[in-house]
Write a protein that holds these residues in place. Structure first.
Motif, PDB file in Angstrom:
ATOM      1  N   ALA A 148     -24.314 -17.557  -7.783  1.00 42.99           N
ATOM      2  CA  ALA A 148     -24.336 -16.057  -7.359  1.00 42.99           C
ATOM      3  C   ALA A 148     -24.716 -15.345  -8.535  1.00 42.99           C
ATOM      4  O   ALA A 148     -24.206 -14.615  -9.378  1.00 42.99           O
ATOM      5  N   ILE A 181     -22.937 -14.766   3.013  1.00 38.90           N
ATOM      6  CA  ILE A 181     -22.152 -15.289   4.220  1.00 38.90           C
ATOM      7  C   ILE A 181     -22.697 -15.377   5.543  1.00 38.90           C
ATOM      8  O   ILE A 181     -23.171 -16.501   6.303  1.00 38.90           O
ATOM      9  N   SER A 200     -19.819 -21.005  -0.118  1.00 38.54           N
ATOM     10  CA  SER A 200     -19.285 -20.601  -1.329  1.00 38.54           C
ATOM     11  C   SER A 200     -20.079 -20.355  -2.524  1.00 38.54           C
ATOM     12  O   SER A 200     -21.196 -21.357  -2.575  1.00 38.54           O
TER      13      SER A 200
END
Ligand code: TRP
Ligand code: SF4
Length: 405
Positions: free
Chosen positions: A47, A144, A13
């Motif tokens: 991110a 991912i 995540s």
């Protein structure tokens, strides 16, 4: 769903670095991560490229926040010995996979992602008519897939992105999993499992392909999972062969919806930086107290002697998060009978929040004094993430015909 991913124990995540983390992050995301890190192999990353998709005009907040985010994670209890912590931009393999996936991703898939139009509407003041913004869910897919992660803890708003990732993976496997001689290789792999297992596999495969028997599919997957004698490549072939497709190179992930806990902000709306209603994880006790003391209450309760209704008061929502039954009863009765004042009512909330934040604040301060520790955690995390990302990319380049040197 093709498997491997759903069965694999990799969790991934990311969080955008756009400011200090607050109680909304803690209750909505981090507490969930804290549990996951014991159970799964976890990758948690900052991110920063994603943040650039909306903050490209003034990226100064990103570099500062990136370190703050890591400090807040560790202060909240994320353990770098259990989870891999890294910065997205320091694993450039994400970008190469994003580029390669972009070649085969239909434009319509991206235009139809619900968050695309929503966010453009919401962030009207920003020009988000950009290539990067349209493509950011695909960048997320690359994030991912490059770790072949199976479990993606996300909020409701991100489920569509995981769905997109599944479609992209499926298309990728369909296009590039068809290596020359796939069927022969699969048949050979079946034999390597031994007579009994081979017979079992063939029967189950037939049941699924001819009768659509999903239970047979599940049983066959279990069977494959337990095989010790075949290589991973053969195992991937046999997963794909079960469903008739090619080899599963990029496994489809699944969403891991966090147990919903919507943390209310100090105005009763969902806590969010854009509503300016947050309490930071490093907020000092005086400031917590001030923010709660000045919170709006039931607007019908103008004077101390007016009875109120907790159902119409944002302070009550905080009691729902922080208070035990007897305190809640005290609030209900005291509010409705005007037996307590609003400041009385708020004090247990102030205390509970400060009690929760105290150890976090302390640890954050320790890390702030030892920036080298943070730098090391990130450097090591980036390195181990990169090792895995490189392997996947090597495989992807290979099947896409790019391994000539
Ligand atoms: N897009 C996510 C957000 O805005 C962050 C994110 C980026 C992410 N890549 C991811 C989350 C991969 C889960 C998996 O919050
Ligand atoms: Fe809200 Fe508590 Fe005041 Fe009632 S007593 S209005 S619940 S702050």
């Amino acid at each position: 769903m093709n498997k491997i991913a759903a069965e694999n124990n990799t969790v991934l995540s990311g969080m955008r670095p756009t400011g200090q983390l607050h109680l909304g992050h803690y209750h909505g995301v981090l507490k969930n991560w804290l549990n996951l890190q014991h159970e799964f192999k976890c990758f948690f990353f900052v991110a920063d490229w994603h943040a650039l998709t909306t903050h490209y005009e003034d990226p100064s907040i990103i570099s500062k926040s990136s370190w703050d985010v890591v400090i807040d994670w560790l202060a909240a209890g994320i353990n770098p010995n259990e989870a891999t912590i890294f910065f997205q931009s320091r694993v450039p393999e994400h970008a190469e996979l994003h580029l390669l996936l972009s070649m085969m991703t239909p434009l319509g898939w991206l235009e139809r992602v619900p968050s695309y139009k929503d966010m453009q509407e919401k962030l009207r003041e920003k020009d988000l008519d950009t290539y990067g913004f349209l493509g950011y869910p695909l960048l997320q897919s690359a994030d991912i897939l490059i770790y072949k992660a199976g479990q993606i803890p996300v909020g409701e708003d991100q489920v569509a992105h995981v769905e997109l990732t599944r479609e992209v993976a499926r298309r990728f496997n369909f296009l590039y999993g068809r290596e020359p001689g796939f069927e022969e290789k699969a048949e050979e792999a079946i034999k390597k499992m031994g007579k009994k297992n081979a017979k079992n596999y063939n029967n189950l495969r037939k049941k699924f392909q001819e009768e659509g028997d999903h239970e047979a599919l599940e049983v066959a997957r279990e069977l494959l999972k337990s095989q010790q004698n075949i290589t991973i490549a053969d195992q991937e072939r046999l997963y794909g062969y079960l469903e008739g497709g090619g080899r599963v190179i990029l496994p489809e992930p699944q969403s891991l919806l966090a147990p919903t806990s919507k943390m209310p902000g100090i105005d009763g709306q969902k806590m969010s930086k854009s509503y300016n209603n947050t309490i930071a994880l490093r907020e000092d006790p005086e400031s917590v107290e001030k923010k709660i003391r000045t919170m709006p209450t039931d607007t019908n309760r103008v004077r101390r002697t007016d009875p109120g209704d907790p159902a119409k008061c944002p302070v009550w929502q905080l009691h729902e998060v922080y208070s035990d039954d007897s305190t809640k009863e005290w609030v209900q009765n005291g509010c409705k009978s005007a037996g307590i004042g609003c400041i009385d009512c708020k004090m247990p909330v102030v205390e509970a929040i400060n009690k929760e934040l105290e150890p976090i604040r302390e640890r954050a301060n320790e890390y702030l004094e030892t920036p080298d520790i943070i730098k090391n955690v990130v450097a090591e995390g980036c390195e181990s993430a990169r090792d895995i990302a490189k392997d996947t990319l090597e495989e992807v380049r290979g099947v896409m015909g790019l391994s000539y040197r």
